[in-house]
Every structure is written in C-alpha cells, then in structure tokens.
Design a protein around this motif. Structure first.
Motif, PDB file in Angstrom:
ATOM      1  N   PRO A  75      55.297  98.079  46.222  1.00  0.00           N
ATOM      2  CA  PRO A  75      55.113  96.644  46.153  1.00  0.00           C
ATOM      3  C   PRO A  75      54.063  96.273  44.903  1.00  0.00           C
ATOM      4  O   PRO A  75      54.110  95.183  44.232  1.00  0.00           O
ATOM      5  CB  PRO A  75      54.814  96.065  47.451  1.00  0.00           C
ATOM      6  CG  PRO A  75      54.392  97.610  48.012  1.00  0.00           C
ATOM      7  CD  PRO A  75      54.988  98.631  47.478  1.00  0.00           C
ATOM      8  N   ASP A  76      53.060  97.081  44.572  1.00  0.00           N
ATOM      9  CA  ASP A  76      51.926  96.689  43.830  1.00  0.00           C
ATOM     10  C   ASP A  76      51.715  97.615  42.523  1.00  0.00           C
ATOM     11  O   ASP A  76      50.870  97.513  41.916  1.00  0.00           O
ATOM     12  CB  ASP A  76      50.544  96.974  44.738  1.00  0.00           C
ATOM     13  CG  ASP A  76      50.635  96.127  45.971  1.00  0.00           C
ATOM     14  OD1 ASP A  76      50.894  95.025  45.932  1.00  0.00           O
ATOM     15  OD2 ASP A  76      50.074  96.525  47.015  1.00  0.00           O
ATOM     16  N   PHE A  77      53.088  97.951  42.059  1.00  0.00           N
ATOM     17  CA  PHE A  77      53.111  98.613  41.167  1.00  0.00           C
ATOM     18  C   PHE A  77      54.265  98.397  39.973  1.00  0.00           C
ATOM     19  O   PHE A  77      55.321  98.200  40.765  1.00  0.00           O
ATOM     20  CB  PHE A  77      53.206 100.265  41.534  1.00  0.00           C
ATOM     21  CG  PHE A  77      53.046 101.423  40.419  1.00  0.00           C
ATOM     22  CD1 PHE A  77      51.960 101.563  39.629  1.00  0.00           C
ATOM     23  CD2 PHE A  77      54.275 102.079  39.889  1.00  0.00           C
ATOM     24  CE1 PHE A  77      51.852 102.523  38.609  1.00  0.00           C
ATOM     25  CE2 PHE A  77      54.237 102.720  38.772  1.00  0.00           C
ATOM     26  CZ  PHE A  77      52.994 103.087  37.980  1.00  0.00           C
ATOM     27  N   LYS A  78      54.057  98.805  38.889  1.00  0.00           N
ATOM     28  CA  LYS A  78      55.286  98.704  38.077  1.00  0.00           C
ATOM     29  C   LYS A  78      54.967  99.792  36.769  1.00  0.00           C
ATOM     30  O   LYS A  78      53.746  99.954  36.425  1.00  0.00           O
ATOM     31  CB  LYS A  78      55.150  97.301  37.120  1.00  0.00           C
ATOM     32  CG  LYS A  78      55.785  95.999  38.162  1.00  0.00           C
ATOM     33  CD  LYS A  78      56.249  94.809  37.291  1.00  0.00           C
ATOM     34  CE  LYS A  78      56.495  93.881  38.347  1.00  0.00           C
ATOM     35  NZ  LYS A  78      57.691  94.098  39.113  1.00  0.00           N
ATOM     36  N   GLY A  79      56.219 100.287  36.507  1.00  0.00           N
ATOM     37  CA  GLY A  79      56.093 101.461  35.459  1.00  0.00           C
ATOM     38  C   GLY A  79      56.827 102.664  35.921  1.00  0.00           C
ATOM     39  O   GLY A  79      57.307 102.621  36.969  1.00  0.00           O
TER      40      GLY A  79
END
Length: 153
Positions: free
Chosen positions: A98-102
């Motif tokens: 939920p707190d990460f992109k990539g």
C-alpha cells in the motif's frame, strides 16, 4: 482426427446448433482461467511500464501495461514479433504494497503467493487488479519462459 472422432464432433456441433445453444471459446485463450483474471475485456488507455517490467526477448517486445484512466488494472501484451505458439500471461501477487510504487523483488512479490491470468495464445491477456499489488508480464517463447520484473502501481 480420425473419422469416428470427426463424426462425433460434427454430430455434437449439429446438436448444439440445432438446439439454439451458443458456444463461445475465446480465440486467444489457450488454457486461460478467467477466474484468475480480475478484469475481462477492460477498456481503457493502457501504457507500457518500463524499468525492466517490459522486456525484449528473442525478437519479441513484451509489455506490462497499466491502465491509465482509473489506474487499477494491468495486462501483458506482445507488441511486436509475435509468433505462432507464443503463450502470454500476467501474474499478480497476493501481497499488497500500500505504501510503495515501483519494482519489487521476486521474493517479496511471491511471499504471500500469486495468481496467473492466462496463458493466452493471442497478443494480449485479460487484466488483473493491480492497485497496491505487484504484477509482471510473462511468456513462453520457443519453449523458454521469460518474465519481466514485478511492478507495483
């Protein structure tokens, strides 16, 4: 196909047609299980994900694509070089980020398990829900399986 089998297939088709039944088999599905896909025929603008999530392999360009309007779905597509016998699918993790992109590691993406939408024999898969989940494009080309990196959108 021998004559006996062909005769049974023709007879079964005649019964189905005569009864008014409609049988639909997607032309692009090999042994795809749509239960493992979250979006059947999602329409929208899809864009390629780079950074290793999309890849080139044996003359093919394979893309992990994310839908850009609602930003909730991913799919895989062979953009160029597709050959007869190629199989394509998209994997999606069960683990949420939920707190990460990539890009995430294979180990992190698979830690809680994953599902496979496909394989398909066409140039594009159905879609998986990707919001906070990792997805990757995979294919089998000339008997060799190749996957891009897991990407969280």
């Amino acid at each position: 196909m021998n004559k006996s089998r062909m005769g049974r297939a023709i007879a079964a088709s005649a019964v189905l047609i005569g009864s008014g039944a409609i049988v639909f088999v997607p032309a692009s599905a090999a042994s795809a299980t749509e239960d493992d896909c979250d979006g059947i025929a999602v329409i929208g603008r899809f864009r390629a994900v780079e950074s290793g999530a999309s890849f080139d392999f044996r003359g093919r360009r394979v893309e992990l694509q994310n839908e850009s309007a609602l930003d909730r779905y991913s799919r895989a597509e062979i953009k160029s070089g597709r050959q007869s016998g190629d199989r394509l699918w998209v994997d999606r993790s069960f683990r949420s980020f939920p707190d990460f992109k990539g890009i995430v590691s294979d180990q992190n993406a698979k830690r809680d398990g994953w599902k496979m939408c496909g394989p398909y024999t066409g140039s594009r898969t159905q879609s998986v829900y990707n919001s906070n989940y990792a997805a990757r494009a995979c294919g089998e080309f000339d008997g060799i399986t190749k996957c891009g990196k897991w990407y969280v959108d």
